[in-house]
Design a protein around this motif. Structure first.
Motif, PDB file in Angstrom:
ATOM      1  N   MET A  23      76.228  25.737  51.409  1.00  0.00           N
ATOM      2  CA  MET A  23      75.388  26.088  52.525  1.00  0.00           C
ATOM      3  C   MET A  23      76.012  25.505  53.798  1.00  0.00           C
ATOM      4  O   MET A  23      76.421  24.359  53.844  1.00  0.00           O
ATOM      5  N   ALA A  24      76.049  26.322  54.842  1.00  0.00           N
ATOM      6  CA  ALA A  24      76.648  25.892  56.109  1.00  0.00           C
ATOM      7  C   ALA A  24      75.715  24.915  56.811  1.00  0.00           C
ATOM      8  O   ALA A  24      74.499  25.055  56.764  1.00  0.00           O
ATOM      9  N   ARG A  25      76.294  23.964  57.429  1.00  0.00           N
ATOM     10  CA  ARG A  25      75.523  22.958  58.139  1.00  0.00           C
ATOM     11  C   ARG A  25      75.219  23.445  59.554  1.00  0.00           C
ATOM     12  O   ARG A  25      76.097  23.925  60.260  1.00  0.00           O
ATOM     13  N   ARG A  26      73.969  23.339  59.985  1.00  0.00           N
ATOM     14  CA  ARG A  26      73.571  23.759  61.330  1.00  0.00           C
ATOM     15  C   ARG A  26      73.937  22.678  62.322  1.00  0.00           C
ATOM     16  O   ARG A  26      73.764  21.492  62.075  1.00  0.00           O
ATOM     17  N   THR A  27      74.415  23.103  63.443  1.00  0.00           N
ATOM     18  CA  THR A  27      74.689  22.160  64.525  1.00  0.00           C
ATOM     19  C   THR A  27      73.735  22.456  65.672  1.00  0.00           C
ATOM     20  O   THR A  27      73.391  23.613  65.926  1.00  0.00           O
ATOM     21  N   LYS A  28      73.306  21.426  66.349  1.00  0.00           N
ATOM     22  CA  LYS A  28      72.377  21.572  67.465  1.00  0.00           C
ATOM     23  C   LYS A  28      73.144  22.074  68.678  1.00  0.00           C
ATOM     24  O   LYS A  28      74.148  21.498  69.068  1.00  0.00           O
ATOM     25  N   ARG A  29      72.653  23.136  69.265  1.00  0.00           N
ATOM     26  CA  ARG A  29      73.283  23.708  70.455  1.00  0.00           C
ATOM     27  C   ARG A  29      72.847  22.911  71.674  1.00  0.00           C
ATOM     28  O   ARG A  29      71.673  22.664  71.882  1.00  0.00           O
ATOM     29  N   LEU A  30      73.775  22.505  72.481  1.00  0.00           N
ATOM     30  CA  LEU A  30      73.471  21.797  73.720  1.00  0.00           C
ATOM     31  C   LEU A  30      73.595  22.770  74.888  1.00  0.00           C
ATOM     32  O   LEU A  30      74.638  23.378  75.088  1.00  0.00           O
ATOM     33  N   TRP A  31      72.532  22.909  75.635  1.00  0.00           N
ATOM     34  CA  TRP A  31      72.480  23.828  76.763  1.00  0.00           C
ATOM     35  C   TRP A  31      72.620  23.034  78.050  1.00  0.00           C
ATOM     36  O   TRP A  31      71.984  22.009  78.235  1.00  0.00           O
ATOM     37  N   THR A  32      73.407  23.550  78.975  1.00  0.00           N
ATOM     38  CA  THR A  32      73.508  22.914  80.289  1.00  0.00           C
ATOM     39  C   THR A  32      72.245  23.224  81.088  1.00  0.00           C
ATOM     40  O   THR A  32      71.502  24.161  80.769  1.00  0.00           O
ATOM     41  N   ASP A  33      72.006  22.445  82.131  1.00  0.00           N
ATOM     42  CA  ASP A  33      70.834  22.691  82.975  1.00  0.00           C
ATOM     43  C   ASP A  33      70.883  24.083  83.594  1.00  0.00           C
ATOM     44  O   ASP A  33      69.866  24.758  83.711  1.00  0.00           O
ATOM     45  N   GLU A  34      72.053  24.526  83.984  1.00  0.00           N
ATOM     46  CA  GLU A  34      72.201  25.861  84.577  1.00  0.00           C
ATOM     47  C   GLU A  34      71.869  26.952  83.553  1.00  0.00           C
ATOM     48  O   GLU A  34      71.234  27.954  83.886  1.00  0.00           O
ATOM     49  N   GLU A  35      72.295  26.774  82.312  1.00  0.00           N
ATOM     50  CA  GLU A  35      71.975  27.746  81.257  1.00  0.00           C
ATOM     51  C   GLU A  35      70.472  27.779  81.013  1.00  0.00           C
ATOM     52  O   GLU A  35      69.885  28.860  80.843  1.00  0.00           O
ATOM     53  N   LYS A  36      69.835  26.623  81.011  1.00  0.00           N
ATOM     54  CA  LYS A  36      68.388  26.564  80.801  1.00  0.00           C
ATOM     55  C   LYS A  36      67.655  27.297  81.925  1.00  0.00           C
ATOM     56  O   LYS A  36      66.728  28.077  81.676  1.00  0.00           O
ATOM     57  N   ARG A  37      68.078  27.052  83.176  1.00  0.00           N
ATOM     58  CA  ARG A  37      67.447  27.746  84.310  1.00  0.00           C
ATOM     59  C   ARG A  37      67.645  29.260  84.200  1.00  0.00           C
ATOM     60  O   ARG A  37      66.742  30.035  84.463  1.00  0.00           O
ATOM     61  N   SER A  38      68.844  29.669  83.811  1.00  0.00           N
ATOM     62  CA  SER A  38      69.137  31.101  83.677  1.00  0.00           C
ATOM     63  C   SER A  38      68.277  31.747  82.594  1.00  0.00           C
ATOM     64  O   SER A  38      67.735  32.839  82.786  1.00  0.00           O
ATOM     65  N   ILE A  39      68.147  31.079  81.475  1.00  0.00           N
ATOM     66  CA  ILE A  39      67.341  31.622  80.374  1.00  0.00           C
ATOM     67  C   ILE A  39      65.870  31.680  80.780  1.00  0.00           C
ATOM     68  O   ILE A  39      65.184  32.681  80.523  1.00  0.00           O
ATOM     69  N   CYS A  40      65.374  30.638  81.437  1.00  0.00           N
ATOM     70  CA  CYS A  40      63.983  30.634  81.891  1.00  0.00           C
ATOM     71  C   CYS A  40      63.732  31.739  82.917  1.00  0.00           C
ATOM     72  O   CYS A  40      62.685  32.380  82.907  1.00  0.00           O
ATOM     73  N   LEU A  41      64.697  31.974  83.786  1.00  0.00           N
ATOM     74  CA  LEU A  41      64.551  33.023  84.796  1.00  0.00           C
ATOM     75  C   LEU A  41      64.459  34.406  84.155  1.00  0.00           C
ATOM     76  O   LEU A  41      63.732  35.274  84.633  1.00  0.00           O
ATOM     77  N   GLN A  42      65.159  34.605  83.051  1.00  0.00           N
ATOM     78  CA  GLN A  42      65.134  35.903  82.360  1.00  0.00           C
ATOM     79  C   GLN A  42      63.747  36.230  81.822  1.00  0.00           C
ATOM     80  O   GLN A  42      63.412  37.404  81.647  1.00  0.00           O
ATOM     81  N   THR A  43      62.919  35.217  81.570  1.00  0.00           N
ATOM     82  CA  THR A  43      61.575  35.470  81.042  1.00  0.00           C
ATOM     83  C   THR A  43      60.636  36.027  82.101  1.00  0.00           C
ATOM     84  O   THR A  43      59.553  36.487  81.776  1.00  0.00           O
ATOM     85  N   THR A  44      61.027  35.993  83.379  1.00  0.00           N
ATOM     86  CA  THR A  44      60.151  36.474  84.452  1.00  0.00           C
ATOM     87  C   THR A  44      60.303  37.961  84.724  1.00  0.00           C
ATOM     88  O   THR A  44      59.522  38.530  85.473  1.00  0.00           O
ATOM     89  N   ALA A  45      61.300  38.598  84.118  1.00  0.00           N
ATOM     90  CA  ALA A  45      61.498  40.030  84.341  1.00  0.00           C
ATOM     91  C   ALA A  45      60.332  40.815  83.754  1.00  0.00           C
ATOM     92  O   ALA A  45      59.788  40.454  82.701  1.00  0.00           O
ATOM     93  N   ALA A  46      59.949  41.872  84.429  1.00  0.00           N
ATOM     94  CA  ALA A  46      58.840  42.693  83.973  1.00  0.00           C
ATOM     95  C   ALA A  46      59.153  43.305  82.606  1.00  0.00           C
ATOM     96  O   ALA A  46      60.248  43.838  82.386  1.00  0.00           O
ATOM     97  N   GLY A  47      58.207  43.188  81.681  1.00  0.00           N
ATOM     98  CA  GLY A  47      58.353  43.792  80.368  1.00  0.00           C
ATOM     99  C   GLY A  47      59.220  43.002  79.398  1.00  0.00           C
ATOM    100  O   GLY A  47      59.506  43.479  78.305  1.00  0.00           O
TER     101      GLY A  47
END
Length: 121
Positions: free
Chosen positions: A1-25
């Motif tokens: 079984m493959a071992r999972r590694t924790k993904r580390l997100w930069t602050d800019e990536e987090k802001r970008s992902i959060c911003l994508q949730t505001t798009a209509a629909g």
């Protein structure tokens, strides 16, 4: 079984992902699937003011602008030089972006507001 590694997100990536949730629909779950992550992680980021997108400004919100009332126009147009006093019922608006509006006679205030917003933006 493959071992999972924790993904580390930069602050800019987090802001970008959060911003994508505001798009209509677009749902948070859909954005989470796009990045192969759990939606609860995005919800946690959205609660953090460092990553949460700013609320959208209301398009019809009132906005106060500085106004200066003068006896004569402040510009050097040839027609203004010939007649230093503006015609009765005339409005002149100099916008910060360099545009100048001259309105004479009757006008629709709502259309004028839309025009000013369009020229200012």
């Amino acid at each position: 079984m493959a071992r999972r590694t924790k993904r580390l997100w930069t602050d800019e990536e987090k802001r970008s992902i959060c911003l994508q949730t505001t798009a209509a629909g677009v749902s948070v779950a859909r954005v989470a699937q796009r990045y192969a992550m759990n939606a609860n992680v995005i919800f946690k980021w959205l609660r953090d003011p460092r990553y949460a997108p700013a609320p959208p400004a209301e398009p019809d919100a009132a906005c106060f602008l500085p106004v200066e009332i003068v006896d004569r126009p402040m510009h050097d147009d040839s027609e203004a030089a010939a007649d230093p006093t503006p015609a009765a019922g005339m409005i002149e608006i100099d916008l910060a972006c360099g545009h100048r509006l001259r309105i004479s006679g009757t006008y629709d205030p709502e259309a004028l507001v839309r025009l000013i917003r369009g020229l200012s933006g």
